[in-house]
Design a protein around this motif. Sequence first.
Motif, PDB file in Angstrom:
ATOM      1  N   GLN A  41      -7.120  -3.930  -3.325  1.00  0.00           N
ATOM      2  CA  GLN A  41      -6.236  -4.444  -4.383  1.00  0.00           C
ATOM      3  C   GLN A  41      -4.956  -5.024  -3.785  1.00  0.00           C
ATOM      4  O   GLN A  41      -4.475  -6.071  -4.230  1.00  0.00           O
TER       5      GLN A  41
ATOM      6  N   ILE B 197       0.838  -1.204   0.000  1.00  0.00           N
ATOM      7  CA  ILE B 197       0.000   0.000   0.000  1.00  0.00           C
ATOM      8  C   ILE B 197       0.874   1.256   0.000  1.00  0.00           C
ATOM      9  O   ILE B 197       0.582   2.227  -0.690  1.00  0.00           O
ATOM     10  N   LYS B 198       1.965   1.218   0.753  1.00  0.00           N
ATOM     11  CA  LYS B 198       2.852   2.387   0.840  1.00  0.00           C
ATOM     12  C   LYS B 198       3.640   2.593  -0.454  1.00  0.00           C
ATOM     13  O   LYS B 198       3.871   3.710  -0.886  1.00  0.00           O
ATOM     14  N   GLN B 199       4.098   1.480  -1.068  1.00  0.00           N
ATOM     15  CA  GLN B 199       4.963   1.578  -2.254  1.00  0.00           C
ATOM     16  C   GLN B 199       4.190   1.932  -3.515  1.00  0.00           C
ATOM     17  O   GLN B 199       4.677   2.690  -4.348  1.00  0.00           O
ATOM     18  N   LYS B 200       3.031   1.359  -3.678  1.00  0.00           N
ATOM     19  CA  LYS B 200       2.275   1.577  -4.914  1.00  0.00           C
ATOM     20  C   LYS B 200       0.990   2.323  -4.582  1.00  0.00           C
ATOM     21  O   LYS B 200       0.453   2.209  -3.497  1.00  0.00           O
ATOM     22  N   ASP B 201       0.517   3.025  -5.530  1.00  0.00           N
ATOM     23  CA  ASP B 201      -0.720   3.792  -5.346  1.00  0.00           C
ATOM     24  C   ASP B 201      -1.915   2.903  -5.683  1.00  0.00           C
ATOM     25  O   ASP B 201      -2.566   3.087  -6.717  1.00  0.00           O
ATOM     26  N   ILE B 202      -2.179   1.914  -4.773  1.00  0.00           N
ATOM     27  CA  ILE B 202      -3.322   1.015  -4.986  1.00  0.00           C
ATOM     28  C   ILE B 202      -4.178   0.985  -3.726  1.00  0.00           C
ATOM     29  O   ILE B 202      -3.726   1.340  -2.644  1.00  0.00           O
ATOM     30  N   SER B 203      -5.401   0.553  -3.889  1.00  0.00           N
ATOM     31  CA  SER B 203      -6.314   0.508  -2.740  1.00  0.00           C
ATOM     32  C   SER B 203      -5.951  -0.651  -1.815  1.00  0.00           C
ATOM     33  O   SER B 203      -5.222  -1.574  -2.206  1.00  0.00           O
TER      34      SER B 203
END
Length: 194
Positions: free
Chosen positions: A78, A69-75
């Motif tokens: 997801q 969640i922190k590394q990628k801009d995903i919910s």
Amino acid sequence: MNDASTHSQSEKAYWTKEVAEILKIATPTVRKYCNLMESNGYVFLRNAYNQRAFLQRDIIVLKKIQELIKQKDISVEQAIKTIVSDIPSNQLTPSITTIDDSKDNELQQIMTEIEEIKRDNEQLQTTLEEFKKLMITQQEQILKQQEYIAASIEKRDNQITHLLQESMENKKKKKLTWLQRIARISPPDTEKNS
């Protein structure tokens, strides 16, 4: 010895609040993640009260979800779906599905005792507050009584002083009259008139 007690002796089980502290997130957030993980096929160890017991493997999975969640801009949904889908299906379920009941019973007994102590403490605090109020009321009553007694004593002393003064004046008048009778002296006003 059964598989549950063997497993519980070899690996520590954590509760939701402890996992929240380890992950540095709120307890409801841990529950939300777990519900989403379970909806994607992940299985948690549970006690006799159907509470989740987290093993080290569960904490690792939750940490991976946090990192994703922190590394990628995903919910969150997801991220959980991605991480859970990467776990081999034979590792989605723990090797056991319940924890040792004797330790759980001990924990429940301790929790019950803690709740009783909390209730006792609350009762003591309530009693102490009532006692404080009663003491304040009694102090106020004592002060009023002392003021009343002091005022009564002063009034009595004033009355006694007044009565004594009147009595002494009356005695002086009687003495003069008595002396005048003994000396057969007429009062000064009568001598002038004669």
